[in-house]
Scaffold this motif. Structure first.
Motif, short mmCIF file in Angstrom:
data_model
loop_
_atom_site.label_atom_id
_atom_site.label_comp_id
_atom_site.label_asym_id
_atom_site.label_seq_id
_atom_site.Cartn_x
_atom_site.Cartn_y
_atom_site.Cartn_z
N LEU A 805 0.84 -1.20 0.00
CA LEU A 805 0.00 0.00 0.00
C LEU A 805 0.87 1.25 0.00
CD1 LEU A 805 -2.80 -1.08 2.51
CD2 LEU A 805 -3.04 -0.75 0.06
N VAL A 806 1.97 1.15 0.72
CA VAL A 806 2.87 2.33 0.75
C VAL A 806 3.50 2.55 -0.63
CG1 VAL A 806 4.99 3.22 1.75
CG2 VAL A 806 3.29 2.09 3.22
N ASN A 807 3.78 1.47 -1.31
CA ASN A 807 4.45 1.56 -2.60
C ASN A 807 3.47 1.31 -3.76
OD1 ASN A 807 7.29 1.92 -1.68
ND2 ASN A 807 6.85 -0.05 -0.68
N LYS A 808 2.26 1.64 -3.58
CA LYS A 808 1.23 1.41 -4.59
C LYS A 808 1.60 2.11 -5.89
CE LYS A 808 -3.70 2.19 -5.41
NZ LYS A 808 -4.96 2.69 -4.86
N GLU A 809 2.17 3.26 -5.79
CA GLU A 809 2.44 4.06 -6.98
C GLU A 809 3.58 3.49 -7.80
OE1 GLU A 809 0.51 6.44 -7.92
OE2 GLU A 809 -0.72 6.31 -6.08
N LYS A 810 4.28 2.62 -7.18
CA LYS A 810 5.46 2.08 -7.87
C LYS A 810 5.07 0.89 -8.72
CE LYS A 810 8.77 3.59 -4.38
NZ LYS A 810 9.81 3.19 -3.48
N PHE A 811 3.84 0.40 -8.48
CA PHE A 811 3.40 -0.72 -9.31
C PHE A 811 2.94 -0.18 -10.65
CE2 PHE A 811 3.54 -3.15 -5.54
CZ PHE A 811 3.66 -4.49 -5.93
N PRO A 812 3.52 -0.79 -11.79
CA PRO A 812 3.10 -0.26 -13.12
C PRO A 812 1.73 -0.77 -13.51
CG PRO A 812 4.79 -2.00 -13.30
CD PRO A 812 4.66 -1.68 -11.90
N ASN A 813 1.43 -1.89 -13.04
CA ASN A 813 0.16 -2.49 -13.46
C ASN A 813 -0.76 -2.46 -12.25
OD1 ASN A 813 -1.99 -4.00 -14.40
ND2 ASN A 813 -0.68 -5.55 -15.38
N GLN A 814 -1.71 -1.59 -12.24
CA GLN A 814 -2.62 -1.43 -11.10
C GLN A 814 -3.57 -2.59 -11.00
OE1 GLN A 814 -2.65 0.95 -8.69
NE2 GLN A 814 -0.66 1.49 -9.55
N GLN A 815 -3.89 -3.15 -12.20
CA GLN A 815 -4.81 -4.29 -12.13
C GLN A 815 -4.15 -5.43 -11.43
OE1 GLN A 815 -8.00 -4.35 -13.06
NE2 GLN A 815 -8.18 -6.52 -12.42
#
Length: 917
Positions: A805-815
């Motif tokens: 959750l803290v690094n949510k933005e770092k995931f390229p694929n949100q799905q």
């Protein structure tokens, strides 16, 4: 020499001529209230043992010396005659005669003989006389004579009024209104030449050595000798004509007793032509004599109102003042051939065989004493001399108690008075001078001399004193008061000089004065005479009287000569503190009484006692409670339940007043002397007993014992049958105990077996329990491990999730990110974890959820999950990963659960759930 002899005769013989005939034998009265029958006693008879039978208006009276018994005829008529013949007591009544015999119980049973009379009818007859003649018995009425012999009765009709029958010279003499007849067979032959008897009623006839004495009703007695009738020459005959003769009795000693209607009895001595009259004034209850009987030395008199017994040839005779004028006699003295009596009413003497009063002597007389040839009388008002019945005052000192000659002084005397001592001295001219002894002012009742100048004086109330008197005997120089601790009571102490020893009698104990130590000590030599008063001493003999109820006198020389003097009248008439004895000669003494005086002949008493053998007492009754038992058997058997009250009665009817001594031996032993023959035993234990009873004579010598054997049977629980029962019960008890013990042993074996089984089962159960506990422990451990694993797993997943959750933005694929987060959430809320937890939890806490839901139905599955974690005592921090919530969330959930469980704020929710079942 002749003059001396005459003076001796005057001194000792003349007194008996002047007053001796006033002395009469002891008379014992049996009153109506005592024998409980009628006053009229028509006939008397006695058996060989002395048992008396009396023909009384109410029946046959029987007296065995201890008690009177009235036996009534079946028709309850008056019994007019009685005779004891051959062990049977024959009686005559109205149209009835027969005999009485004792049964096994000691009671009299009556057998009538009138049914033996054939072809005869009574004509209102009463039977007044019964006479034995050989093998026959004669019954006399006023009209017929009935001869009973060999079981048959023959009726003889004399055709006249029959007044008396008698036996004389082996013949039957019949007296009637037609003269005197000889009876031979059925025939009566008139005795000729008896014209003197015409018109005279013959009352009684007695054969004498010199002829047949015939007594008439109003004309005295006649003597028939060799068919010649003459008036009897006896001195008493004139009295018999005057006082109406009724009965005649010839005594064994040759004296003749005449019973009169108006003046009692006359005892006539033919050898001396002298007589003694005993009437109401002399002590009889009544002057009308209906019957007479001699038994040994006793004369029984049946009266119109009572029965009297007179002791013949008695060594003790009595003078009795029945008028009451004389009062109590305190002292006596013989002076100038006359007997003087000092009493509480004055001074008396005898003149012409009558008691005379000395004029002016009224008042209390304490002492009469011949002093220097004169008769002194110590009186309440002073001291007097008496001469020829005239009183002359010698001293004005009141209360002359005792006067004694001063040792060594011929004409000097000392007297105790109400106010001290008085000195009497006689001048050469014969005048008396009396002066008061100075230095002493208290009453002196008794004195004795230790030496001429030492006097012992007894105060009536305050003890005794030792007095030193001067050589003129008129002044007390020194008074020593002996208030010794040895003598417990100083009241009425008596003092004596015996063989130059000063003795004291206090409360029945004897003491003496020891001049060496000047102390009073116990007198050991007189210990045998404790509680006996010394009333006289002379010539080495002492007279001790019991001061208890017996009033027996012990005459003794303190060595070997002992004589016990006792009698009913002596016991009843001796007055304590007024006993006084006067010596007439070596064997004759006078003694004072409450209403006269007595005379005792010691030599005569000794002779009688030497010839006396106490009779063996008779067993008269044996009572168990109120039930009489046979007295003729060998051994009496008494049931134990009735043995709590036994009364065994004995009698010695031949004695005037018998005393007894008994000794009981057996399971309980005892012995006792008794004044009567009724012995009561209570609550004796069971067993065999031997009762020995002896008669005790006047001299305290015992007779041979009468022996009675009896047995008190054991109580029912100790009887033979009971003992057999106890034996059988014991055998049965042994068998039962043996069987019981066997069963008990078996039962104990079974108990031990069961206990072993239980202990084994318990051990197995314990092992099982331990096994279960281990399993529970393992389950708990396993549950804890599962919970810990789930918690760690969830904690790691949460950490990963939080990092994502803290690094949510770092995931390229949100799905893909969301899919990955979803998988993480599913891993945290994995139902398989919960199910695995739930299975293990339920194994440890069965039905916990069901019971909790039943109690609190509003709980949600999440609430149940929290409750399970709390029951495991997990903290909020531990629960948070398991529920995938924060610690804060757990606290909030705990709060909501507390509300649903309705817990107070003070209650711990974990403790509540841990305890909840």
């Amino acid at each position: 020499m002749k003059s001396v002899i005459n003076q001796f005769l005057l001194l000792f013989i003349f007194p008996f001529f002047t007053w001796g005939q006033n002395l009469l034998p002891p008379i014992h009265n049996y009153r109506i209230f005592e024998y409980k029958a009628s006053g009229k006693n028509w006939g008397l008879s006695a058996n060989d043992q002395g048992e008396l039978y009396t023909a009384n208006n109410m029946g046959l009276l029987q007296y065995n010396g201890e008690e009177w018994t009235l036996n009534k005829l079946p028709n309850k008529t008056i019994i007019r005659s009685v005779a004891q013949i051959g062990g049977k007591i024959y009686t005559g009544s109205y149209e009835e005669f027969g005999y009485w015999q004792k049964n096994d119980l000691g009671q009299l049973d009556y057998t009538s003989l009138t049914h033996l009379i054939k072809g005869h009818t009574f004509t209102s007859e009463e039977f007044w006389q019964i006479v034995p003649f050989g093998q026959a018995i004669l019954f006399r009425s006023f009209s017929k004579i009935y001869l009973y012999q060999n079981g048959q009765i023959q009726v003889i009709d004399p055709h006249m009024i029959v007044t008396n029958i008698s036996l004389y010279d082996g013949k039957i003499i019949v007296a009637g209104d037609k003269g005197l007849f000889n009876m031979t067979g059925n025939e009566l032959k008139l005795t000729a030449g008896l014209e003197l008897l015409q018109g005279k009623t013959i009352n009684d006839m007695v054969p004498l050595q010199d002829g047949l004495l015939i007594g008439t009703k109003l004309h005295g007695c006649f003597l028939l000798k060799d068919n010649v009738l003459e008036p009897w020459s006896g001195l008493v005959n004139s009295e018999l004509k005057l006082y109406q003769l009724n009965k005649i009795l010839l005594l064994d000693n040759g004296k003749i007793v005449f019973g009169t209607i108006k003046n009692g009895i006359y005892i006539y001595d033919p050898s001396e032509n002298s007589q003694i009259n005993l009437n109401r004034e002399a002590g009889l209850q009544n002057n009308t004599v209906l019957s007479l009987l001699q038994y040994r030395a006793q004369l029984w008199v049946g009266l119109d109102n009572g029965i009297d017994r007179i002791q013949l040839n008695a060594p003790i005779t009595y003078y009795t003042d029945f008028s009451g004028v004389l009062g109590t006699v305190y002292d006596m003295a013989i002076h100038d051939g006359a007997l003087y009596l000092g009493s509480n009413t004055g001074i008396y003497y005898f003149e012409d065989n009558s008691l005379r009063f000395v004029e002016g002597s009224q008042g209390h007389v304490w002492d009469t004493e011949v002093v220097d040839g004169e008769l002194f009388c110590g009186h309440n008002t002073g001291t007097f001399t008496v001469k020829d019945g005239i009183l002359e005052k010698v001293s004005n000192f009141a209360g002359g108690y005792q006067i004694l000659n001063v040792p060594g002084e011929k004409s000097t005397f000392i007297q105790g008075t109400y106010n001290g001592l008085a000195k009497y001295s006689r001048s050469a001219s014969g005048d008396w001078k009396v002066v008061r002894v100075s230095g002493l002012d208290f009453p002196v009742k008794q004195i004795c001399f230790e030496n001429p100048t030492t006097i012992w004086a007894a105060h009536p109330y305050k003890g005794f004193y030792r007095l030193k008197i001067n050589d003129n005997f008129d002044k007390i120089l020194n008074i020593t008061d002996f208030n010794s601790d040895v003598i417990p009571n100083n009241y009425n102490v008596k003092i004596y000089n015996i063989k130059n020893q000063i003795l004291f009698d206090s409360e029945g104990l004897w003491y003496n004065y020891d001049p060496i130590s000047d102390k009073i000590t116990v007198f050991e030599q007189f210990k045998a005479y404790s509680h006996k008063d010394l009333i006289y001493q002379d010539d080495g003999h002492f007279w001790f009287m019991d001061n208890d109820s017996t009033k027996e006198i012990m005459y003794t020389d303190l060595k070997n000569d002992h004589l016990l003097i006792a009698g009913t009248q002596l016991k009843e008439r001796v007055v304590p503190e007024a006993e006084h004895v006067v010596k007439i000669n070596d064997s004759t003494f006078l003694f004072t009484l409450s209403d006269g005086f007595g005379k005792i002949n010691i030599s005569k008493l000794k002779r009688q006692l030497d010839n006396f053998t106490a009779p063996i007492p008779e067993l008269t009754s044996f009572k168990v409670g109120n039930e009489r038992r046979s007295i003729n058997g060998s051994t009496l058997e008494i049931p134990f339940k009735k043995s709590n009250d036994l009364t065994i009665s004995f009698a010695s009817p031949s004695l005037m007043r018998a005393r007894f001594f008994y000794e009981l031996k057996g399971s309980s032993s005892q012995s006792l002397s008794s004044d009567d023959g009724h012995f009561n035993f209570q609550n004796l234990s069971y067993g065999n007993y031997v009762l020995k009873v002896s008669t005790v004579g006047v001299d305290n010598k015992k007779s041979q014992p009468k022996i009675v054997n009896f047995e008190i049977l054991p109580p029912w629980y100790l009887s033979t049958a009971s003992k057999l029962g106890y034996l059988l019960a014991l055998v049965l008890a042994v068998l039962l105990i043996r069987a019981y013990n066997r069963r008990k042993l078996e039962r104990k074996h079974n108990i031990l077996k069961e206990r072993f089984r239980r202990e084994q089962a318990k051990h197995l159960e314990l092992l099982e329990k331990e096994k279960l506990a281990k399993e529970v422990k393992m389950k708990q451990k396993e549950l804890a491990n599962i919970t810990l694993n789930i918690a760690k797993k969830n904690e790691v997943i949460l950490d990963v999730k939080n990092m994502l959750l803290v690094n949510k933005e770092k995931f390229p694929n949100q799905q893909r990110y969301r899919t990955f987060i979803k998988k993480l959430d599913n891993s945290i809320n994995n139902s398989e974890d919960w199910k695995r937890f739930e299975v293990n939890f339920k194994e440890l806490h069965e039905d916990f959820f069901e019971r909790l839901l039943k109690t609190f139905p509003d709980l949600t599955p999440k609430d149940l999950k929290l409750a399970a974690y709390l029951k495991m005592n997990l903290s909020s921090k531990d629960i948070a990963p398991l529920m995938a919530i924060t610690t804060r969330g757990v606290e909030i959930h705990r709060y909501r659960l507390r509300k649903k469980l309705k817990l107070q704020s003070s209650e711990n929710i974990s403790n509540f759930l841990i305890r909840f079942k």
